[in-house]
Design a protein around this motif. Structure first.
Motif, PDB file in Angstrom:
ATOM      1  N   ALA A   1      41.240  42.626 107.472  1.00  0.00           N
ATOM      2  CA  ALA A   1      42.506  43.340 107.611  1.00  0.00           C
ATOM      3  C   ALA A   1      43.416  42.638 108.608  1.00  0.00           C
ATOM      4  N   GLY A   2      42.819  42.150 109.719  1.00  0.00           N
ATOM      5  CA  GLY A   2      43.635  41.447 110.709  1.00  0.00           C
ATOM      6  C   GLY A   2      44.192  40.149 110.173  1.00  0.00           C
ATOM      7  N   SER A   3      43.372  39.400 109.447  1.00  0.00           N
ATOM      8  CA  SER A   3      43.839  38.126 108.904  1.00  0.00           C
ATOM      9  C   SER A   3      44.917  38.310 107.846  1.00  0.00           C
ATOM     10  N   GLU A   4      44.933  39.478 107.187  1.00  0.00           N
ATOM     11  CA  GLU A   4      45.933  39.741 106.149  1.00  0.00           C
ATOM     12  C   GLU A   4      47.092  40.567 106.680  1.00  0.00           C
ATOM     13  N   ASP A   5      47.138  40.770 107.996  1.00  0.00           N
ATOM     14  CA  ASP A   5      48.218  41.541 108.636  1.00  0.00           C
ATOM     15  C   ASP A   5      48.303  42.955 108.063  1.00  0.00           C
ATOM     16  N   LYS A   6      47.130  43.600 107.998  1.00  0.00           N
ATOM     17  CA  LYS A   6      47.063  44.982 107.512  1.00  0.00           C
ATOM     18  C   LYS A   6      46.345  45.820 108.562  1.00  0.00           C
ATOM     19  N   LYS A   7      46.734  47.061 108.656  1.00  0.00           N
ATOM     20  CA  LYS A   7      46.207  47.932 109.710  1.00  0.00           C
ATOM     21  C   LYS A   7      45.324  49.022 109.099  1.00  0.00           C
ATOM     22  N   ILE A   8      44.163  49.273 109.767  1.00  0.00           N
ATOM     23  CA  ILE A   8      43.257  50.352 109.379  1.00  0.00           C
ATOM     24  C   ILE A   8      43.174  51.332 110.537  1.00  0.00           C
ATOM     25  N   SER A   9      43.503  52.584 110.295  1.00  0.00           N
ATOM     26  CA  SER A   9      43.432  53.621 111.331  1.00  0.00           C
ATOM     27  C   SER A   9      42.507  54.738 110.868  1.00  0.00           C
ATOM     28  N   VAL A  10      41.943  55.451 111.857  1.00  0.00           N
ATOM     29  CA  VAL A  10      40.953  56.496 111.593  1.00  0.00           C
ATOM     30  C   VAL A  10      41.316  57.729 112.403  1.00  0.00           C
ATOM     31  N   SER A  11      41.170  58.929 111.793  1.00  0.00           N
ATOM     32  CA  SER A  11      41.407  60.174 112.522  1.00  0.00           C
ATOM     33  C   SER A  11      40.483  61.257 111.969  1.00  0.00           C
ATOM     34  N   GLY A  12      40.000  62.115 112.880  1.00  0.00           N
ATOM     35  CA  GLY A  12      39.094  63.181 112.488  1.00  0.00           C
ATOM     36  C   GLY A  12      38.249  63.616 113.661  1.00  0.00           C
ATOM     37  N   GLN A  13      37.623  64.792 113.543  1.00  0.00           N
ATOM     38  CA  GLN A  13      36.776  65.291 114.603  1.00  0.00           C
ATOM     39  C   GLN A  13      35.511  64.446 114.702  1.00  0.00           C
ATOM     40  N   PRO A  14      35.238  63.828 115.844  1.00  0.00           N
ATOM     41  CA  PRO A  14      34.072  62.927 115.968  1.00  0.00           C
ATOM     42  C   PRO A  14      32.739  63.627 115.717  1.00  0.00           C
ATOM     43  N   GLU A  15      32.648  64.936 116.008  1.00  0.00           N
ATOM     44  CA  GLU A  15      31.349  65.611 115.896  1.00  0.00           C
ATOM     45  C   GLU A  15      31.067  66.129 114.486  1.00  0.00           C
ATOM     46  N   GLU A  16      32.023  66.022 113.566  1.00  0.00           N
ATOM     47  CA  GLU A  16      31.797  66.517 112.209  1.00  0.00           C
ATOM     48  C   GLU A  16      30.686  65.713 111.524  1.00  0.00           C
ATOM     49  N   GLU A  17      29.811  66.442 110.808  1.00  0.00           N
ATOM     50  CA  GLU A  17      28.670  65.791 110.172  1.00  0.00           C
ATOM     51  C   GLU A  17      28.705  66.010 108.658  1.00  0.00           C
ATOM     52  N   LEU A  18      27.996  65.113 107.976  1.00  0.00           N
ATOM     53  CA  LEU A  18      27.874  65.176 106.523  1.00  0.00           C
ATOM     54  C   LEU A  18      26.437  64.831 106.160  1.00  0.00           C
ATOM     55  N   SER A  19      25.817  65.644 105.305  1.00  0.00           N
ATOM     56  CA  SER A  19      24.452  65.361 104.855  1.00  0.00           C
ATOM     57  C   SER A  19      24.517  64.355 103.711  1.00  0.00           C
ATOM     58  N   CYS A  20      24.071  63.133 103.973  1.00  0.00           N
ATOM     59  CA  CYS A  20      24.167  62.068 102.974  1.00  0.00           C
ATOM     60  C   CYS A  20      23.210  60.951 103.322  1.00  0.00           C
ATOM     61  N   ASP A  21      23.131  59.977 102.416  1.00  0.00           N
ATOM     62  CA  ASP A  21      22.383  58.745 102.676  1.00  0.00           C
ATOM     63  C   ASP A  21      23.349  57.776 103.361  1.00  0.00           C
ATOM     64  N   LEU A  22      23.056  57.403 104.599  1.00  0.00           N
ATOM     65  CA  LEU A  22      23.993  56.625 105.412  1.00  0.00           C
ATOM     66  C   LEU A  22      24.339  55.295 104.760  1.00  0.00           C
ATOM     67  N   GLN A  23      23.330  54.531 104.340  1.00  0.00           N
ATOM     68  CA  GLN A  23      23.580  53.182 103.833  1.00  0.00           C
ATOM     69  C   GLN A  23      24.420  53.200 102.565  1.00  0.00           C
ATOM     70  N   TRP A  24      24.025  54.075 101.632  1.00  0.00           N
ATOM     71  CA  TRP A  24      24.740  54.104 100.354  1.00  0.00           C
ATOM     72  C   TRP A  24      26.145  54.684 100.523  1.00  0.00           C
ATOM     73  N   THR A  25      26.293  55.725 101.327  1.00  0.00           N
ATOM     74  CA  THR A  25      27.619  56.318 101.522  1.00  0.00           C
ATOM     75  C   THR A  25      28.547  55.342 102.232  1.00  0.00           C
ATOM     76  N   ARG A  26      28.014  54.618 103.185  1.00  0.00           N
ATOM     77  CA  ARG A  26      28.817  53.595 103.866  1.00  0.00           C
ATOM     78  C   ARG A  26      29.316  52.552 102.869  1.00  0.00           C
ATOM     79  N   GLU A  27      28.453  52.158 101.921  1.00  0.00           N
ATOM     80  CA  GLU A  27      28.870  51.173 100.926  1.00  0.00           C
ATOM     81  C   GLU A  27      29.956  51.734 100.009  1.00  0.00           C
ATOM     82  N   ALA A  28      29.812  52.999  99.614  1.00  0.00           N
ATOM     83  CA  ALA A  28      30.828  53.608  98.752  1.00  0.00           C
ATOM     84  C   ALA A  28      32.180  53.648  99.465  1.00  0.00           C
ATOM     85  N   VAL A  29      32.188  54.087 100.738  1.00  0.00           N
ATOM     86  CA  VAL A  29      33.433  54.139 101.501  1.00  0.00           C
ATOM     87  C   VAL A  29      33.996  52.735 101.685  1.00  0.00           C
TER      88      VAL A  29
END
Length: 409
Positions: free
Chosen positions: A280-308
């Motif tokens: 993103a930095g090399s392409e001059d694009k910005k990624i921002s994140v917002s949300g409650q840090p303590e919010e949880e989701l029941s999921c498979d971490l590795q696979w969900t991370r790949e989907a996102v």
């Protein structure tokens, strides 16, 4: 007695009952008729005997006493025996008995023959109808075996035979569904193999060309360095394509068991963005994140991370330099939602319903990287964990992908 529910069987039973009633009535008429015949035979015999005795001068009172007598002291039977009339005497030597027996046998045999003919005709008609039904069923079942499922077995009743036909039709429906599924699988494999061949053709052609250039310039370090770098890029693209295909295949086969556990959404997003921050930095694009840090989701971490991560990669592919990708999440009483929004080129309305198909690439995406597997893989991962992946987009106004999971009670 489920056979009673069948129309033909029910009519057959009704016919047998009717024939039985007619047979009983005929037997009653036979008994009444033979009683009358026996009475007439005895009266005729007694009349002839009385007439003969009167001619011989026997007084009428004596004859009347003899005719009205019902007991024999043995003398009468003895005299008849002397005359040749015993229990062993053949009926045809007794004219009265002979006539009675002849009439009886004729009446009984003719009536019995008529009833047998009626019964045989009734059974024959029933069997002909059943034979016609069986032939029709065989024709339809033969069509099933040849793949023709347009015809249907007769099922107008609820008897055993109709239940059998219903079971056969259910089996035929299952075979039809299986055949359609196999056909779709074959078509899918055919299309997939064609798409894979097409996708691999480009990097393979490039690798061949790069190898020829390096082979022709063995003493030019700059050329070797440049095309070695390009060769690595083509190999990386091939590896990414193959890995994505293997993952989708495993998801389709159900061989992946998601290990779901409560995970912080911020952790999932952080790991997904980590590998893309440099790009993103090399392409001059910005990624921002917002949300409650303590919010949880029941999921498979590795696979969900790949989907996102795949969704974020897609956003980067379709966002111009200076663009912005925003990732946010929120929890309601029923849902947990993760939104990935960009201000890129958006998706054309005619492409919106096809973007999750494998290898699908719109006309506007010809100049972007990728093989058209990222969104398909992301959708398979999300839905495999019981979630939903949806999209909203307007051309030249950006796109928002939303991952939704039901809140666990």
């Amino acid at each position: 007695m489920s056979f009673w529910r069948e129309k033909q069987s029910r009519h057959f039973c009704y016919g047998l009952i009717l024939l039985s009633i007619l047979l009983l009535g005929w037997s009653w008429l036979l008994c009444m008729g033979q009683t009358q015949a026996a009475k007439e035979m005895l009266l005729s015999h007694d009349s002839a005997m009385v007439g003969s005795l009167l001619k011989q001068g026997v007084p009428p009172d004596v004859i009347a006493s003899a005719v009205g007598s019902t007991q024999d002291d043995g003398e009468g039977k003895s005299l008849l025996r002397q005359l040749g009339y015993t229990e062993q005497t053949a009926p045809h030597y007794l004219p009265a008995v002979s006539g009675f027996a002849g009439a009886t046998f004729q009446f009984v045999l003719s009536g019995t023959f008529i009833f047998i003919l009626i019964l045989l005709a009734f059974c024959w008609l029933f069997l002909i109808r059943r034979e016609r039904l069986y032939r029709q069923a065989l024709q339809v079942i033969g069509g099933f075996s040849e793949g023709d499922f347009t015809a249907h077995l007769p099922r107008s009743d609820e008897g055993t035979l109709s239940r059998l036909f219903a079971a056969v039709e259910s089996l035929a429906s299952a075979l039809q569904a299986k055949g359609e599924t196999e056909y779709k699988v074959k078509e899918f494999l055919k299309s997939t193999i064609s798409d894979i061949s097409h996708q691999l053709k480009t990097p393979l052609t490039a690798l061949t060309m790069y190898n020829e250039i390096i082979w022709e310039e063995p003493d030019n370090p700059a050329i070797i360095t440049e095309f070695s770098r390009k060769t690595k890029g083509a190999l990386d693209r091939m590896e990414q394509l193959i890995q994505s295909l293997l993952k989708i295949t495993r998801l389709d086969a159900g061989s992946i068991a998601f290990e779901k556990a409560p995970r912080r959404i911020s952790e999932i997003i952080a790991q997904a963005v980590e590998e893309l921050t440099t790009r993103a930095g090399s392409e001059d694009k910005k990624i921002s994140v917002s949300g409650q840090p303590e919010e949880e989701l029941s999921c498979d971490l590795q696979w969900t991370r790949e989907a996102v991560g795949n969704i974020i990669k897609n956003a980067l592919d379709h966002t111009a330099p200076g663009g912005h990708i925003h990732i946010s999440w929120e929890r309601s009483q029923a849902m947990v939602r993760i939104a990935i929004a960009d201000d890129g080129t958006g998706i054309a309305p005619e492409d919106l319903h096809h973007i999750f198909k494998r290898f699908y690439r719109s006309k506007q995406a010809k100049d972007t990287q990728g093989a058209g597997l990222g969104l398909a893989l992301a959708k398979a991962i999300i839905e495999g964990q019981g979630g939903v992946l949806s999209v909203q987009s307007m051309q030249n106004a950006g796109t928002t992908f939303t991952i939704s999971f039901l809140t666990e009670l």
